[in-house]
Motif scaffolding. Structure first.
Motif, PDB file in Angstrom:
ATOM      1  N   THR A 176       0.635  -1.356   0.114  1.00 43.21           N
ATOM      2  CA  THR A 176       0.053  -0.079   0.028  1.00 43.21           C
ATOM      3  C   THR A 176       0.839   1.161   0.032  1.00 43.21           C
ATOM      4  OG1 THR A 176      -2.043  -1.121   1.180  1.00 43.21           O
ATOM      5  CG2 THR A 176      -1.600   1.291   1.656  1.00 43.21           C
ATOM      6  N   VAL A 177       1.958   1.292   0.747  1.00 44.51           N
ATOM      7  CA  VAL A 177       2.798   2.323   0.883  1.00 44.51           C
ATOM      8  C   VAL A 177       3.009   3.033  -0.570  1.00 44.51           C
ATOM      9  CG1 VAL A 177       4.730   3.595   2.190  1.00 44.51           C
ATOM     10  CG2 VAL A 177       3.100   1.929   3.287  1.00 44.51           C
ATOM     11  N   PRO A 178       4.008   2.206  -1.309  1.00 44.66           N
ATOM     12  CA  PRO A 178       4.305   2.513  -2.582  1.00 44.66           C
ATOM     13  C   PRO A 178       3.155   2.960  -3.278  1.00 44.66           C
ATOM     14  CG  PRO A 178       4.956   0.219  -2.276  1.00 44.66           C
ATOM     15  CD  PRO A 178       4.652   0.821  -1.012  1.00 44.66           C
ATOM     16  N   HIS A 179       2.009   2.064  -3.524  1.00 41.77           N
ATOM     17  CA  HIS A 179       0.813   2.262  -4.128  1.00 41.77           C
ATOM     18  C   HIS A 179       0.236   3.709  -3.888  1.00 41.77           C
ATOM     19  CE1 HIS A 179      -3.230   1.642  -6.067  1.00 41.77           C
ATOM     20  NE2 HIS A 179      -3.690   1.812  -4.879  1.00 41.77           N
ATOM     21  N   VAL A 180       0.423   4.167  -2.540  1.00 38.63           N
ATOM     22  CA  VAL A 180      -0.173   5.460  -2.339  1.00 38.63           C
ATOM     23  C   VAL A 180       0.561   6.529  -2.947  1.00 38.63           C
ATOM     24  CG1 VAL A 180      -0.438   7.023  -0.340  1.00 38.63           C
ATOM     25  CG2 VAL A 180      -1.030   4.672  -0.142  1.00 38.63           C
ATOM     26  N   VAL A 181       1.966   6.213  -3.219  1.00 41.67           N
ATOM     27  CA  VAL A 181       2.680   7.566  -3.831  1.00 41.67           C
ATOM     28  C   VAL A 181       2.412   7.413  -5.318  1.00 41.67           C
ATOM     29  CG1 VAL A 181       5.290   7.958  -4.739  1.00 41.67           C
ATOM     30  CG2 VAL A 181       4.703   6.950  -2.271  1.00 41.67           C
ATOM     31  N   VAL A 182       2.120   6.212  -5.777  1.00 44.69           N
ATOM     32  CA  VAL A 182       1.522   6.389  -7.201  1.00 44.69           C
ATOM     33  C   VAL A 182       0.091   7.011  -7.448  1.00 44.69           C
ATOM     34  CG1 VAL A 182       1.014   5.046  -9.310  1.00 44.69           C
ATOM     35  CG2 VAL A 182       2.992   4.423  -7.940  1.00 44.69           C
TER      36      VAL A 182
END
Length: 339
Positions: A319-325
């Motif tokens: 989720t954390v890198p997904h939130v960046v995208v």
């Protein structure tokens, strides 16, 4: 042909109603649903919505910019997931209670930002024309699934926290106990309730048209009832799959020219097949990560709650890198820009 945005709107609102009605109907029909059955929506949708909904992150930014997908653009997302995801995974092993608290905070922000996009794109919410109104909506919409169950079902919330943290250190969950104290929950409930009222009143005051505000208010109050009455494990399973994931998948379809044409023609199967094709490689990659976590966690999962806890930790790491995208996508699409 029909405007694909209108079709996406109907699907978004329809799945939203399905989420709330199915949860409340289950509670009304079954006096006490055994825990193992409460896990079913979350487990049954792992490969349908849970992992796939973020598995096209390598495609959405170029498509939103109408740029070609290149090895460089894919490498950027791959490196983002490697560095950010791995760094957060380390936090779970070093200080799992902190990692769990971060998971709740990041999920609140992410689910909130997903609903802000949906309100602007699918509902044409004129009452969210200012950045302040959108931030307030983000906190309210993201807080509903994260904070209402804390107030309404503290024991189950604590059980889930202990299940996740216990995979790494069975004693670390003690650090989270103050969050479940009655005084803390009373403060959270009172403060968040006031925030909901403020958001709805502020929106009503600024609304140019009543229908978008009514949809916003109806969804908000429906979710209040949903998360206050439906046990949190069941509620989150339904919401994650049928509400959040569906809305994000619709967002990815609207930046895919081929899916846009399919939606305009009412060819939902074609649009879904395109998404499934695009999401399959990274969904498989997410399963590899899940398997790797299963081998690395200090406490081997031995029960259904343990296995689901492991899946949620995997979701947290992704989720954390997904939130960046998604945040970059928000900026690209002007979600936080004022008219």
């Amino acid at each position: 042909m029909t405007d694909p945005k209108r079709r996406a709107r109907r699907l978004s609102l329809g799945f939203g109603v399905l989420t709330v009605v199915s949860g409340l109907a289950t509670v009304a029909a079954v006096d006490s649903l055994p825990l193992v059955y409460q896990y079913l929506p979350l487990v049954a949708t792992v490969l349908l919505f849970g992992l796939p909904h973020g598995a096209v992150d390598h495609l959405v930014l170029p498509r939103a910019r109408r740029d070609p997908v290149t090895p460089r653009s894919m490498a950027f997302v791959g490196l983002l997931y490697l560095v950010v995801g791995a760094s957060y995974a380390v936090v779970w092993f070093v200080t799992p209670a902190t990692a769990f608290a971060l998971f709740i905070l990041v999920t609140l922000l992410h689910w909130g930002q997903g609903d802000v996009y949906a309100l602007l794109e699918f509902v044409d919410a004129s009452h969210l024309e200012t950045r302040t109104a959108r931030i307030l909506a983000l906190v309210v919409r993201g807080g509903l699934p994260m904070l209402v169950p804390l107030v309404a079902f503290p024991d189950q919330y604590a059980f889930v926290a202990e299940s996740l943290v216990g995979l790494f250190d069975p004693n670390a969950a003690a650090a989270l106990e103050p969050a479940f104290e009655p005084a803390v929950r009373m403060t959270v409930g009172t403060g968040f309730g006031a925030l909901i009222a403020l958001s709805l009143a502020f929106g009503y005051h600024r609304a140019d048209a009543l229908e978008p505000w009514l949809i916003d208010a109806g969804e908000t109050l429906g979710l209040v009832a949903f998360f206050a009455l439906v046990p949190p494990i069941l509620a989150i399973g339904l919401y994650f799959a049928l509400w959040h994931s569906v809305r994000h998948i619709l967002r990815t379809l609207l930046v895919d020219d081929g899916a846009l044409e399919a939606l305009a023609d009412g060819a939902y199967g074609t649009a879904t097949a395109r998404f499934a094709r695009d999401a399959t490689p990274l969904t498989a990659g997410a399963l590899v990560i899940l398997g790797g976590l299963a081998l690395l966690v200090p406490q081997t999962p031995a029960t259904v709650p343990d296995a689901v806890a492991l899946y949620l930790v995997c979701i947290a790491v992704l989720t954390v890198p997904h939130v960046v995208v998604v945040t970059l996508l928000d900026l690209e699409q002007g979600v936080w820009s004022q008219p």
